[in-house]
Design a protein around this motif. Structure first.
Motif, PDB file in Angstrom:
ATOM      1  N   VAL A  68     -19.024 -26.870 -18.890  1.00 39.85           N
ATOM      2  CA  VAL A  68     -20.308 -26.760 -19.592  1.00 39.85           C
ATOM      3  C   VAL A  68     -20.137 -27.302 -21.007  1.00 39.85           C
ATOM      4  O   VAL A  68     -19.148 -27.007 -21.672  1.00 39.85           O
ATOM      5  CB  VAL A  68     -20.764 -25.280 -19.651  1.00 39.85           C
ATOM      6  CG1 VAL A  68     -22.089 -25.149 -20.378  1.00 39.85           C
ATOM      7  CG2 VAL A  68     -20.888 -24.719 -18.254  1.00 39.85           C
ATOM      8  N   LEU A  69     -21.108 -28.067 -21.473  1.00 38.68           N
ATOM      9  CA  LEU A  69     -21.054 -28.592 -22.837  1.00 38.68           C
ATOM     10  C   LEU A  69     -21.622 -27.572 -23.826  1.00 38.68           C
ATOM     11  O   LEU A  69     -22.165 -26.554 -23.430  1.00 38.68           O
ATOM     12  CB  LEU A  69     -21.840 -29.913 -22.911  1.00 38.68           C
ATOM     13  CG  LEU A  69     -21.252 -31.052 -22.076  1.00 38.68           C
ATOM     14  CD1 LEU A  69     -22.200 -32.232 -22.064  1.00 38.68           C
ATOM     15  CD2 LEU A  69     -19.897 -31.480 -22.610  1.00 38.68           C
ATOM     16  N   GLU A  70     -21.526 -27.885 -25.118  1.00 41.39           N
ATOM     17  CA  GLU A  70     -21.869 -26.908 -26.166  1.00 41.39           C
ATOM     18  C   GLU A  70     -23.311 -26.402 -26.087  1.00 41.39           C
ATOM     19  O   GLU A  70     -23.563 -25.208 -26.132  1.00 41.39           O
ATOM     20  CB  GLU A  70     -21.602 -27.530 -27.546  1.00 41.39           C
ATOM     21  CG  GLU A  70     -21.892 -26.610 -28.705  1.00 41.39           C
ATOM     22  CD  GLU A  70     -21.094 -25.316 -28.687  1.00 41.39           C
ATOM     23  OE1 GLU A  70     -21.689 -24.269 -28.972  1.00 41.39           O
ATOM     24  OE2 GLU A  70     -19.888 -25.328 -28.378  1.00 41.39           O
TER      25      GLU A  70
ATOM     26  N   LYS B  34     -15.803 -22.999 -21.703  1.00 39.28           N
ATOM     27  CA  LYS B  34     -16.562 -24.244 -21.524  1.00 39.28           C
ATOM     28  C   LYS B  34     -15.801 -25.206 -20.619  1.00 39.28           C
ATOM     29  O   LYS B  34     -16.379 -25.865 -19.762  1.00 39.28           O
ATOM     30  CB  LYS B  34     -16.803 -24.912 -22.886  1.00 39.28           C
ATOM     31  CG  LYS B  34     -17.952 -24.326 -23.664  1.00 39.28           C
ATOM     32  CD  LYS B  34     -17.988 -24.789 -25.096  1.00 39.28           C
ATOM     33  CE  LYS B  34     -17.960 -26.298 -25.223  1.00 39.28           C
ATOM     34  NZ  LYS B  34     -17.966 -26.751 -26.621  1.00 39.28           N
TER      35      LYS B  34
ATOM     36  N   PHE C  81     -24.057 -24.186 -23.138  1.00 33.57           N
ATOM     37  CA  PHE C  81     -23.260 -22.958 -23.291  1.00 33.57           C
ATOM     38  C   PHE C  81     -23.947 -22.006 -24.263  1.00 33.57           C
ATOM     39  O   PHE C  81     -24.044 -20.813 -24.015  1.00 33.57           O
ATOM     40  CB  PHE C  81     -21.852 -23.305 -23.787  1.00 33.57           C
ATOM     41  CG  PHE C  81     -20.886 -22.161 -23.690  1.00 33.57           C
ATOM     42  CD1 PHE C  81     -20.237 -21.887 -22.497  1.00 33.57           C
ATOM     43  CD2 PHE C  81     -20.622 -21.348 -24.782  1.00 33.57           C
ATOM     44  CE1 PHE C  81     -19.347 -20.826 -22.389  1.00 33.57           C
ATOM     45  CE2 PHE C  81     -19.740 -20.284 -24.697  1.00 33.57           C
ATOM     46  CZ  PHE C  81     -19.097 -20.031 -23.492  1.00 33.57           C
ATOM     47  N   ARG C  82     -24.469 -22.566 -25.353  1.00 37.89           N
ATOM     48  CA  ARG C  82     -25.185 -21.755 -26.343  1.00 37.89           C
ATOM     49  C   ARG C  82     -26.441 -21.141 -25.716  1.00 37.89           C
ATOM     50  O   ARG C  82     -26.794 -19.999 -25.984  1.00 37.89           O
ATOM     51  CB  ARG C  82     -25.565 -22.641 -27.524  1.00 37.89           C
ATOM     52  CG  ARG C  82     -26.100 -21.891 -28.702  1.00 37.89           C
ATOM     53  CD  ARG C  82     -26.102 -22.763 -29.907  1.00 37.89           C
ATOM     54  NE  ARG C  82     -24.746 -23.090 -30.288  1.00 37.89           N
ATOM     55  CZ  ARG C  82     -24.325 -23.135 -31.537  1.00 37.89           C
ATOM     56  NH1 ARG C  82     -25.158 -22.870 -32.503  1.00 37.89           N
ATOM     57  NH2 ARG C  82     -23.080 -23.433 -31.833  1.00 37.89           N
TER      58      ARG C  82
ATOM     59  N   LEU D  46     -22.315 -17.768 -16.034  1.00 42.44           N
ATOM     60  CA  LEU D  46     -21.469 -18.936 -15.782  1.00 42.44           C
ATOM     61  C   LEU D  46     -20.966 -18.930 -14.335  1.00 42.44           C
ATOM     62  O   LEU D  46     -20.924 -19.965 -13.671  1.00 42.44           O
ATOM     63  CB  LEU D  46     -20.271 -18.953 -16.743  1.00 42.44           C
ATOM     64  CG  LEU D  46     -20.596 -19.259 -18.208  1.00 42.44           C
ATOM     65  CD1 LEU D  46     -19.387 -18.978 -19.094  1.00 42.44           C
ATOM     66  CD2 LEU D  46     -21.052 -20.699 -18.384  1.00 42.44           C
TER      67      LEU D  46
ATOM     68  N   LYS E 291     -13.772 -19.738 -26.484  1.00 45.11           N
ATOM     69  CA  LYS E 291     -15.023 -20.423 -26.142  1.00 45.11           C
ATOM     70  C   LYS E 291     -14.718 -21.757 -25.472  1.00 45.11           C
ATOM     71  O   LYS E 291     -15.312 -22.111 -24.451  1.00 45.11           O
ATOM     72  CB  LYS E 291     -15.864 -20.654 -27.400  1.00 45.11           C
ATOM     73  CG  LYS E 291     -17.209 -21.301 -27.093  1.00 45.11           C
ATOM     74  CD  LYS E 291     -17.983 -21.650 -28.316  1.00 45.11           C
ATOM     75  CE  LYS E 291     -17.480 -22.937 -28.907  1.00 45.11           C
ATOM     76  NZ  LYS E 291     -18.360 -23.480 -29.944  1.00 45.11           N
ATOM     77  N   GLN E 292     -13.755 -22.507 -26.030  1.00 47.62           N
ATOM     78  CA  GLN E 292     -13.398 -23.807 -25.448  1.00 47.62           C
ATOM     79  C   GLN E 292     -12.836 -23.640 -24.045  1.00 47.62           C
ATOM     80  O   GLN E 292     -13.084 -24.453 -23.170  1.00 47.62           O
ATOM     81  CB  GLN E 292     -12.385 -24.515 -26.355  1.00 47.62           C
ATOM     82  CG  GLN E 292     -13.016 -25.049 -27.621  1.00 47.62           C
ATOM     83  CD  GLN E 292     -11.987 -25.587 -28.593  1.00 47.62           C
ATOM     84  OE1 GLN E 292     -10.841 -25.142 -28.617  1.00 47.62           O
ATOM     85  NE2 GLN E 292     -12.383 -26.547 -29.397  1.00 47.62           N
TER      86      GLN E 292
END
Length: 197
Positions: A58-60, A53, A63-64, A85, A49-50
């Motif tokens: 993209v920040l958390e 991102k 992204f969610r 994305l 995931k990191q």
């Protein structure tokens, strides 16, 4: 706006990925000290995931939101997430070769240099659609910045789902990409597993 100030090569090393995927052709000579402990399943999922991102900038929270949107679409959630994305405007500008890195592409979009179907768009997360025409504004086309960028990115492969005209700094989205066309080293199934807990 939150800004990630971690040195890029250091972040690439910690995620175990090649800086080439960010458009950076530098190499880090340092080796990452790996602990002898085996990484847990959660650790592997989190790292994927990191990685995603970090690559797309993209920040958390956004992204969610992409994940929620991908889940509502038909088909595989992981593949939908990668397509969402990949179809961000800043990523498309990078893929067309109008920017050296995704961060530079984001700045170009932020600074209102980009037209989508003749209209100015300055939202890096704007999702493009098949048939969209993306170009750099006429008044910026002759600037030395873009001449330098095209020299650097000239040898870069433009994906099949895009059509680029580097001379006129113009590109067309022939179709939305499928997962096979996205050359990003991310295992999206691990991200889906992480969020579905």
């Amino acid at each position: 706006m939150a800004v990630n100030r971690v040195p890029v090569l250091k972040r690439c090393r910690s995620l175990g990925m090649d800086p080439v995927f960010l458009g950076i052709d530098k190499k880090s000579n340092r080796q990452l000290k790996r602990s002898s402990r085996k990484m847990s399943e959660y650790g592997l999922q989190l790292r994927e995931k990191q990685k995603a991102k970090f690559i797309y900038g993209v920040l958390e929270k956004p992204f969610r939101n992409y994940y929620k949107k991908a889940k509502q679409m038909s088909g595989m959630t992981g593949e939908n997430l990668m397509v969402l994305l990949e179809s961000r405007l800043d990523n498309v500008v990078f893929r067309l070769g109008f920017a050296r890195t995704r961060r530079e592409a984001r700045q170009i979009v932020d600074h209102k240099h980009v037209l989508v179907n003749g209209k100015q768009v300055n939202i890096p997360s704007y999702l493009i659609k098949a048939g969209d025409v993306i170009e750099i504004k006429e008044k910026h086309k002759s600037s030395t910045r873009y001449k330098e960028i095209v020299e650097v990115t000239g040898g870069r492969m433009v994906p099949d789902w895009l059509e680029a005209d580097a001379e006129n700094l113009k590109g067309t989205v022939k179709e939305l990409p499928n997962r096979d066309a996205i050359d990003v080293p991310v295992d999206e199934m691990l991200i889906v597993e992480l969020y579905s807990k």
